[in-house]
Design a protein around this motif. Structure first.
Motif, PDB file in Angstrom:
ATOM      1  N   ASP A  63     -11.722  23.903  26.254  1.00 50.90           N
ATOM      2  CA  ASP A  63     -12.012  25.343  26.254  1.00 50.90           C
ATOM      3  C   ASP A  63     -11.466  26.004  24.990  1.00 50.90           C
ATOM      4  O   ASP A  63     -12.119  26.862  24.393  1.00 50.90           O
ATOM      5  N   GLU A  64     -10.262  25.628  24.598  1.00 51.98           N
ATOM      6  CA  GLU A  64      -9.647  26.262  23.427  1.00 51.98           C
ATOM      7  C   GLU A  64     -10.462  25.951  22.164  1.00 51.98           C
ATOM      8  O   GLU A  64     -10.636  26.811  21.302  1.00 51.98           O
ATOM      9  N   ALA A  65     -10.973  24.722  22.076  1.00 55.85           N
ATOM     10  CA  ALA A  65     -11.853  24.395  20.951  1.00 55.85           C
ATOM     11  C   ALA A  65     -13.067  25.320  20.987  1.00 55.85           C
ATOM     12  O   ALA A  65     -13.493  25.865  19.965  1.00 55.85           O
ATOM     13  N   GLY A  66     -13.608  25.514  22.186  1.00 57.59           N
ATOM     14  CA  GLY A  66     -14.746  26.419  22.351  1.00 57.59           C
ATOM     15  C   GLY A  66     -14.394  27.837  21.913  1.00 57.59           C
ATOM     16  O   GLY A  66     -15.170  28.474  21.197  1.00 57.59           O
ATOM     17  N   HIS A  67     -13.222  28.317  22.306  1.00 61.96           N
ATOM     18  CA  HIS A  67     -12.806  29.672  21.913  1.00 61.96           C
ATOM     19  C   HIS A  67     -12.776  29.793  20.389  1.00 61.96           C
ATOM     20  O   HIS A  67     -13.220  30.789  19.828  1.00 61.96           O
ATOM     21  N   GLY A  68     -12.235  28.760  19.749  1.00 59.51           N
ATOM     22  CA  GLY A  68     -12.211  28.768  18.289  1.00 59.51           C
ATOM     23  C   GLY A  68     -13.629  28.894  17.735  1.00 59.51           C
ATOM     24  O   GLY A  68     -13.888  29.699  16.840  1.00 59.51           O
TER      25      GLY A  68
ATOM     26  N   SER B 181      -5.833  30.328  15.616  1.00 55.88           N
ATOM     27  CA  SER B 181      -4.832  30.200  16.677  1.00 55.88           C
ATOM     28  C   SER B 181      -5.367  29.358  17.831  1.00 55.88           C
ATOM     29  O   SER B 181      -4.647  28.531  18.394  1.00 55.88           O
ATOM     30  N   GLU B 182      -6.631  29.583  18.182  1.00 61.86           N
ATOM     31  CA  GLU B 182      -7.222  28.786  19.256  1.00 61.86           C
ATOM     32  C   GLU B 182      -7.220  27.310  18.886  1.00 61.86           C
ATOM     33  O   GLU B 182      -6.905  26.446  19.700  1.00 61.86           O
ATOM     34  N   VAL B 183      -7.566  27.033  17.639  1.00 63.17           N
ATOM     35  CA  VAL B 183      -7.708  25.644  17.200  1.00 63.17           C
ATOM     36  C   VAL B 183      -6.331  24.975  17.046  1.00 63.17           C
ATOM     37  O   VAL B 183      -6.100  23.894  17.587  1.00 63.17           O
TER      38      VAL B 183
HETATM   39 FE   LIG Z   1      -8.088  30.438  24.262  1.00 58.49          FE
END
Ligand SMILES: [Fe+2]
Ligand SMILES: [Fe+2]
Lengths: 329, 93
Positions: free
Chosen positions: A90-95, A60-62
């Motif tokens: 950041d979202e890539a990082g979360h993934g 989902s993050e990716v």
């Molecule tokens: Fe996120």
């Protein structure tokens, strides 16, 4: 939410007497809020369910980067472009934090990504909706990341150590996402033309219901909740989190000077919560099945990114091998 | 990610504390591991120094060694300052 409808494989909860000694020690550890770490014994169901949940969350993050990436080259100012780029990074990082946590359970990242691309595993339904206007970028930051925060804050206390630590890192970064989104909308509402204000309202109208669906089906239709709650990989019910989100969002909506597309949304003094209308669950299940407006496009884009990057990964591998050979010589 | 080995990442914050484990990254080689770790774990001034260590090079204690390893330290109260009671007149020590 970011992981919706995660199957635990358990028809009903076992009580302590029915458990093996190992299972009982495991459950007692969880009941005492002691974290489970990668090398600890864990039931097969716990491991499998967590892999499913964390991989869905990571996917989902990716995939969540794609609707926002759509506006990167069209952000209205350089400042907004930099902010959006930082948010997406950041979202890539979360993934990546989440894929790492998933790997501690023995899952293979490439295999899990293949499953995503083959349509065997899911990601959050929300990312199958298109971003049609710049206001959608504001709405996503405010509402989608806002809903993600409501879901992720309790997951910081989840029973699995690496997942909990990943969530702590994620939560530290999320509030910037939500604030930048809300500020985009505030700018449009307070300094914008009538057309821009209408654009904000239109965006909220389109995203409102899909965002409420992010929390997953109502509790009555969540057969896996009891097991996930006992394992503390889910800490509140879907309906509880949805209500919490609505209660904190409505005042922000009013401050913007906008409305929700829900005639039944109103404060209930007796309950101390907002009442809201019936969610169209047929839309939710349809999107999950792959029939949302952007499902096919999202997976195609992901696959293409992996395929187009293949030569880079091969080059890096060849370079590393050459370096190793040179050092050995 | 069978091709790219796993590296554990340790970051030292600017406050002079020891390096602390923050997570892991996959990379083709050490240099890339360092660059990926920088990109992933220090986007907001989290640190002034990064270590990356191949995960397979780490020797870790096993959960069932918990008792032999850590229980012996539990009955040695005399290793703590609070064990030694001194008269108030001595003041802070
Ligand atoms: Fe996120
Ligand atoms: Fe976010």
């Amino acid at each position: 939410m970011y992981a919706q409808l995660v199957d635990t494989g358990a028809k009903r909860l076992k009580d302590l007497e029915e458990m093996s000694a190992e299972e009982r020690a495991f459950q007692e550890r969880i009941d005492a809020e002691i974290k489970i770490e990668p090398k600890n014994w864990m039931p097969d169901g716990y491991r499998k369910t967590l892999i499913r949940q964390i991989s869905q969350h990571a996917h989902s993050e990716v995939v969540g980067m794609l609707p926002e990436g759509n506006w990167l080259t069209r952000a209205p100012t350089l400042k907004r472009k930099l902010q959006l780029m930082a948010k997406i990074q950041d979202e890539a990082g979360h993934g990546l934090y989440l894929y790492s946590a998933m790997e501690t359970l023995g899952a293979d990242r490439d295999e899990e990504i293949d499953k995503l691309h083959d349509g065997k595993v899911k990601y959050s339904s929300i990312f199958n909706y298109p971003t049609l206007s710049w206001a959608d970028i504001g709405t996503i930051g405010w509402l989608v990341d806002g809903a993600a925060i409501v879901n992720q804050v309790p997951l910081q206390r989840t029973s699995y150590g690496p997942y909990s630590r990943a969530m702590i890192r994620v939560c530290k970064e999320e509030s910037f996402h939500q604030r930048q989104g809300y500020q985009i909308l505030l700018d449009l509402m307070q300094g914008g033309t009538d057309e821009q204000k209408a654009m904000v309202q239109d965006s909220i109208n389109r995203f409102w219901w899909p965002v409420l669906m992010m929390f997953g089906p109502s509790d009555a239709d969540s057969p896996n909740s009891a097991q996930s709650m006992a394992w503390k990989i889910k800490r509140h019910s879907n309906d509880e989190l949805r209500q919490r989100f609505i209660d904190q969002t409505v005042p922000q909506l009013e401050f913007l000077g906008c409305t929700a597309p829900d005639p039944d949304l109103k404060w209930n003094e007796a309950r101390g919560h907002y009442d809201f209308g019936e969610i169209d669950w047929s839309e939710f299940f349809d999107v999950l099945k792959g029939n949302g407006p952007c499902n096919r496009e999202r997976i195609e884009t992901r696959k293409q990114a992996i395929d187009d990057g293949a030569w880079v990964r091969e080059a890096a591998k060849a370079y590393a091998a050459k370096q190793r050979a040179r050092q050995a010589a | 990610m069978a091709d790219w080995p796993l590296y554990e990442v340790f970051v030292r914050s600017k406050h002079g504390l020891s390096h602390k484990h923050v997570g892991s990254v996959h990379a083709a080689d050490r240099r890339m591991a360092l660059e990926n770790a920088r990109e992933l774990y220090t986007r907001r001034n989290e640190g002034v120094s990064i270590w990356v260590v191949p995960a397979k090079e780490i020797t870790a204690s096993a959960p069932d060694e918990k008792e032999p390893l850590f229980d012996p330290s539990q009955d040695k109260v005399y290793r703590h300052a609070s064990f030694y009671e001194l008269p108030d007149e001595v003041g802070h020590m």
